[in-house]
Design a protein around this motif. Sequence first.
Motif, short mmCIF file in Angstrom:
data_model
loop_
_atom_site.label_atom_id
_atom_site.label_comp_id
_atom_site.label_asym_id
_atom_site.label_seq_id
_atom_site.Cartn_x
_atom_site.Cartn_y
_atom_site.Cartn_z
N HIS A 193 4.85 6.53 11.15
CA HIS A 193 3.72 7.45 11.04
C HIS A 193 3.72 8.24 9.73
O HIS A 193 2.66 8.49 9.15
CB HIS A 193 3.67 8.40 12.23
CG HIS A 193 3.47 7.71 13.54
ND1 HIS A 193 2.64 6.63 13.70
CD2 HIS A 193 4.00 7.96 14.76
CE1 HIS A 193 2.66 6.24 14.96
NE2 HIS A 193 3.48 7.02 15.62
N GLY A 194 4.89 8.62 9.26
CA GLY A 194 4.96 9.34 7.98
C GLY A 194 4.45 8.48 6.84
O GLY A 194 3.62 8.91 6.03
N ALA A 195 4.90 7.24 6.79
CA ALA A 195 4.45 6.31 5.74
C ALA A 195 2.96 6.02 5.86
O ALA A 195 2.25 5.97 4.85
CB ALA A 195 5.25 5.02 5.80
N ALA A 196 2.47 5.87 7.08
CA ALA A 196 1.04 5.62 7.29
C ALA A 196 0.22 6.81 6.80
O ALA A 196 -0.85 6.63 6.19
CB ALA A 196 0.75 5.33 8.76
N PHE A 197 0.71 8.01 7.06
CA PHE A 197 -0.02 9.20 6.64
C PHE A 197 -0.06 9.29 5.11
O PHE A 197 -1.09 9.62 4.52
CB PHE A 197 0.60 10.46 7.23
CG PHE A 197 -0.40 11.48 7.65
CD1 PHE A 197 -0.57 11.81 8.97
CD2 PHE A 197 -1.21 12.11 6.72
CE1 PHE A 197 -1.52 12.75 9.36
CE2 PHE A 197 -2.15 13.05 7.09
CZ PHE A 197 -2.31 13.37 8.43
N VAL A 198 1.07 9.00 4.47
CA VAL A 198 1.10 9.05 3.01
C VAL A 198 0.18 7.97 2.43
O VAL A 198 -0.52 8.22 1.44
CB VAL A 198 2.55 8.94 2.48
CG1 VAL A 198 2.56 8.80 0.96
CG2 VAL A 198 3.36 10.16 2.91
N ALA A 220 13.85 11.03 1.36
CA ALA A 220 14.09 9.57 1.39
C ALA A 220 12.78 8.81 1.58
O ALA A 220 12.54 7.79 0.93
CB ALA A 220 15.08 9.23 2.49
N LEU A 221 11.93 9.30 2.48
CA LEU A 221 10.64 8.65 2.72
C LEU A 221 9.81 8.65 1.44
O LEU A 221 9.29 7.61 1.03
CB LEU A 221 9.86 9.38 3.83
CG LEU A 221 8.40 8.95 4.00
CD1 LEU A 221 8.31 7.51 4.50
CD2 LEU A 221 7.67 9.90 4.92
N TYR A 222 9.68 9.80 0.81
CA TYR A 222 8.85 9.88 -0.39
C TYR A 222 9.41 9.02 -1.52
O TYR A 222 8.65 8.38 -2.25
CB TYR A 222 8.68 11.34 -0.82
CG TYR A 222 8.01 12.20 0.23
CD1 TYR A 222 6.98 11.70 1.04
CD2 TYR A 222 8.40 13.51 0.44
CE1 TYR A 222 6.37 12.48 2.00
CE2 TYR A 222 7.78 14.31 1.40
CZ TYR A 222 6.78 13.79 2.19
OH TYR A 222 6.18 14.56 3.14
N ALA A 223 10.72 8.97 -1.67
CA ALA A 223 11.33 8.10 -2.70
C ALA A 223 11.00 6.64 -2.41
O ALA A 223 10.62 5.88 -3.31
CB ALA A 223 12.84 8.32 -2.75
N ARG A 224 11.11 6.25 -1.16
CA ARG A 224 10.80 4.87 -0.75
C ARG A 224 9.34 4.52 -1.03
O ARG A 224 9.01 3.37 -1.32
CB ARG A 224 11.10 4.73 0.75
CG ARG A 224 11.50 3.38 1.19
CD ARG A 224 12.05 3.29 2.62
NE ARG A 224 11.31 3.98 3.65
CZ ARG A 224 11.73 5.09 4.28
NH1 ARG A 224 12.88 5.65 3.98
NH2 ARG A 224 10.99 5.66 5.21
N LEU A 225 8.47 5.53 -0.99
CA LEU A 225 7.04 5.30 -1.21
C LEU A 225 6.64 5.48 -2.67
O LEU A 225 5.45 5.49 -2.99
CB LEU A 225 6.23 6.23 -0.29
CG LEU A 225 6.45 5.99 1.21
CD1 LEU A 225 5.69 7.02 2.03
CD2 LEU A 225 6.06 4.58 1.61
N GLY A 226 7.63 5.63 -3.55
CA GLY A 226 7.35 5.66 -4.98
C GLY A 226 7.10 7.03 -5.58
O GLY A 226 6.63 7.13 -6.72
N LEU A 228 -1.41 7.25 -9.30
CA LEU A 228 -2.00 6.01 -8.83
C LEU A 228 -2.61 5.25 -9.99
O LEU A 228 -3.24 5.86 -10.87
CB LEU A 228 -3.07 6.30 -7.77
CG LEU A 228 -2.60 7.06 -6.53
CD1 LEU A 228 -3.78 7.39 -5.64
CD2 LEU A 228 -1.56 6.26 -5.78
N GLU A 229 -2.44 3.97 -9.99
CA GLU A 229 -3.00 3.11 -11.04
C GLU A 229 -4.08 2.24 -10.41
O GLU A 229 -3.93 1.78 -9.29
CB GLU A 229 -1.91 2.22 -11.65
CG GLU A 229 -0.73 2.99 -12.24
CD GLU A 229 -1.07 3.74 -13.51
OE1 GLU A 229 -2.04 3.34 -14.19
OE2 GLU A 229 -0.37 4.71 -13.82
#
Length: 177
Positions: free
Chosen positions: A110-115, A143-149, A175-176
């Motif tokens: 859910h955290g990744a989906a929200f981001v 850790a989540l945010y690092a994983r998501l770039g 974002l590119e």
Amino acid sequence: MTEIRRGVPADIPGIAAIYGRILTEEEAGRASVGWIRGVYPTESDALEALEAGELFVLTEDGVLAAAARINQTQMPVYSQAPWAWPEAPAEQVMVLHTLAVDPLRKGRGHGAAFVDFYERYAWERGCPYLRMDTNEKNAAARALYARLGYREAGIVPCEFNSIPGVRLVCLEKRLEG
């Protein structure tokens, strides 16, 4: 089925309950987010986001699982962070605030989906510069945010949302097209 939508008044008690469960985890030593019960976040923080039209919620099979505030308001302390893109025009910066995932539904993405939603929302509004923050203590979010770039721009000591002694991790991503 997972859905992310704008919050509605009926979501406020559920969001407050999620905050409460996160704070219970913090108080029991099973999580470290740096929030303080009765100080931040509170039901009034969710209500303020709702009234501003900036509250979003994630539901899973109709059950509230996460919430956050998305807007273009950069926290004053952000001026102290060494951003990679300090020249980013304010009107092209989107900020994610107070992402809260229900501990009863953790580990389901859910955290990744929200981001991911936050990134699409920002892009659709012409905001390629993304910023957010978390408490230095919050290893899971970092850790989540690092994983998501997301890049940790810096850690700024401050009083944050009435919580003294916070070491605020300022994060960013561009974002590119």
